[in-house]
Write an enzyme that holds these catalytic residues in place. Structure first.
Site, mmCIF file in Angstrom:
data_model
loop_
_atom_site.group_PDB
_atom_site.id
_atom_site.type_symbol
_atom_site.label_atom_id
_atom_site.label_comp_id
_atom_site.label_asym_id
_atom_site.label_seq_id
_atom_site.Cartn_x
_atom_site.Cartn_y
_atom_site.Cartn_z
ATOM 1 N N GLU A 44 0.808 -1.119 -0.044
ATOM 2 C CA GLU A 44 -0.028 -0.035 0.225
ATOM 3 C C GLU A 44 0.921 1.283 -0.061
ATOM 4 O O GLU A 44 2.145 1.241 0.460
ATOM 5 C CB GLU A 44 -0.845 0.091 1.261
ATOM 6 C CG GLU A 44 -2.065 -0.953 1.193
ATOM 7 C CD GLU A 44 -2.985 -0.926 2.290
ATOM 8 O OE1 GLU A 44 -4.016 -1.971 2.222
ATOM 9 O OE2 GLU A 44 -2.636 -0.240 3.327
ATOM 10 N N ASN A 45 0.094 2.354 -0.608
ATOM 11 C CA ASN A 45 0.740 3.799 -0.518
ATOM 12 C C ASN A 45 -0.295 4.539 0.231
ATOM 13 O O ASN A 45 -1.610 4.360 0.005
ATOM 14 C CB ASN A 45 1.231 4.059 -1.904
ATOM 15 C CG ASN A 45 1.875 5.196 -2.175
ATOM 16 O OD1 ASN A 45 1.336 6.438 -1.838
ATOM 17 N ND2 ASN A 45 3.066 5.295 -2.402
ATOM 18 N N ALA A 46 0.270 5.719 0.720
ATOM 19 C CA ALA A 46 -0.740 6.393 1.441
ATOM 20 C C ALA A 46 -1.549 7.216 0.775
ATOM 21 O O ALA A 46 -2.852 7.479 1.092
ATOM 22 C CB ALA A 46 0.218 7.555 2.093
ATOM 23 N N ASN A 47 -1.445 7.323 -0.867
ATOM 24 C CA ASN A 47 -2.427 7.839 -1.698
ATOM 25 C C ASN A 47 -3.107 6.463 -2.360
ATOM 26 O O ASN A 47 -4.333 6.926 -3.082
ATOM 27 C CB ASN A 47 -1.790 8.711 -2.709
ATOM 28 C CG ASN A 47 -1.286 7.892 -3.976
ATOM 29 O OD1 ASN A 47 -1.085 6.664 -3.647
ATOM 30 N ND2 ASN A 47 -0.737 8.483 -4.787
ATOM 31 N N GLU A 55 -1.899 -10.235 -6.958
ATOM 32 C CA GLU A 55 -1.908 -10.900 -8.135
ATOM 33 C C GLU A 55 -1.211 -10.121 -8.996
ATOM 34 O O GLU A 55 -0.515 -10.664 -9.880
ATOM 35 C CB GLU A 55 -3.366 -10.811 -8.333
ATOM 36 C CG GLU A 55 -4.197 -11.329 -7.509
ATOM 37 C CD GLU A 55 -4.819 -10.633 -6.478
ATOM 38 O OE1 GLU A 55 -6.216 -10.880 -5.892
ATOM 39 O OE2 GLU A 55 -4.480 -9.379 -6.149
ATOM 40 N N CYS A 86 -9.387 -8.262 -7.538
ATOM 41 C CA CYS A 86 -10.329 -7.334 -7.977
ATOM 42 C C CYS A 86 -10.470 -7.075 -9.544
ATOM 43 O O CYS A 86 -9.675 -7.872 -10.412
ATOM 44 C CB CYS A 86 -9.740 -5.901 -7.400
ATOM 45 S SG CYS A 86 -8.221 -5.326 -8.198
#
Length: 130
Positions: A44-47, A55, A86
């Site tokens: 993950e990234n803060a944005n 995947e 997703c």
């Protein structure tokens, strides 16, 4: 490779996930046609929009290593909630895989196997760009 063995590899990838914002850790394992397995985890990234999905990372590592044909993908999360790829990941998989690709998803009590065609009918292909 047996689906349960591939799920075990995906489960190990969950442990390397970096998900400080959602706290939803995902791991994936993709098996190539020659039996090689590549793993990925969500990063993950803060944005959020720059986050990498498990995947996609597994697929990218396989493609980088020269693989273009795949047998199956296994997906697991730290919640064992039956997570499926997703829509964006499904589309990425469809670039290299046909509708029959097996996608094994781990739930708390059971495992469900789908085909890519079931999860993403009428996919966008290169033929749509002509």
């Amino acid at each position: 490779m047996e689906a349960t063995a591939l799920l075990a590899v995906a489960r190990e990838a969950v442990d390397t996930s970096y998900a400080p914002y959602s706290t939803y850790h995902v791991g994936a394992a993709i098996e190539t046609s020659d039996g090689t397995v590549f793993t990925g985890c969500n990063v993950e990234n803060a944005n959020y929009s720059n986050s990498i999905h498990a995947e996609e990372l597994a697929l990218s590592k396989a493609v980088e290593a020269g693989h273009r044909e795949f047998e199956q993908v296994a997906v697991s999360s730290d919640r064992r909630d039956g997570v499926t790829p997703c829509g964006m990941c499904r589309q990425s998989l469809s670039e290299f895989c046909d509708d029959g690709l097996r996608i094994v998803c781990e739930g708390d009590a059971d495992t469900t196997t789908y085909t890519l065609g079931e999860l993403l009918p009428n996919t966008i292909t290169s033929e749509h760009l002509e």
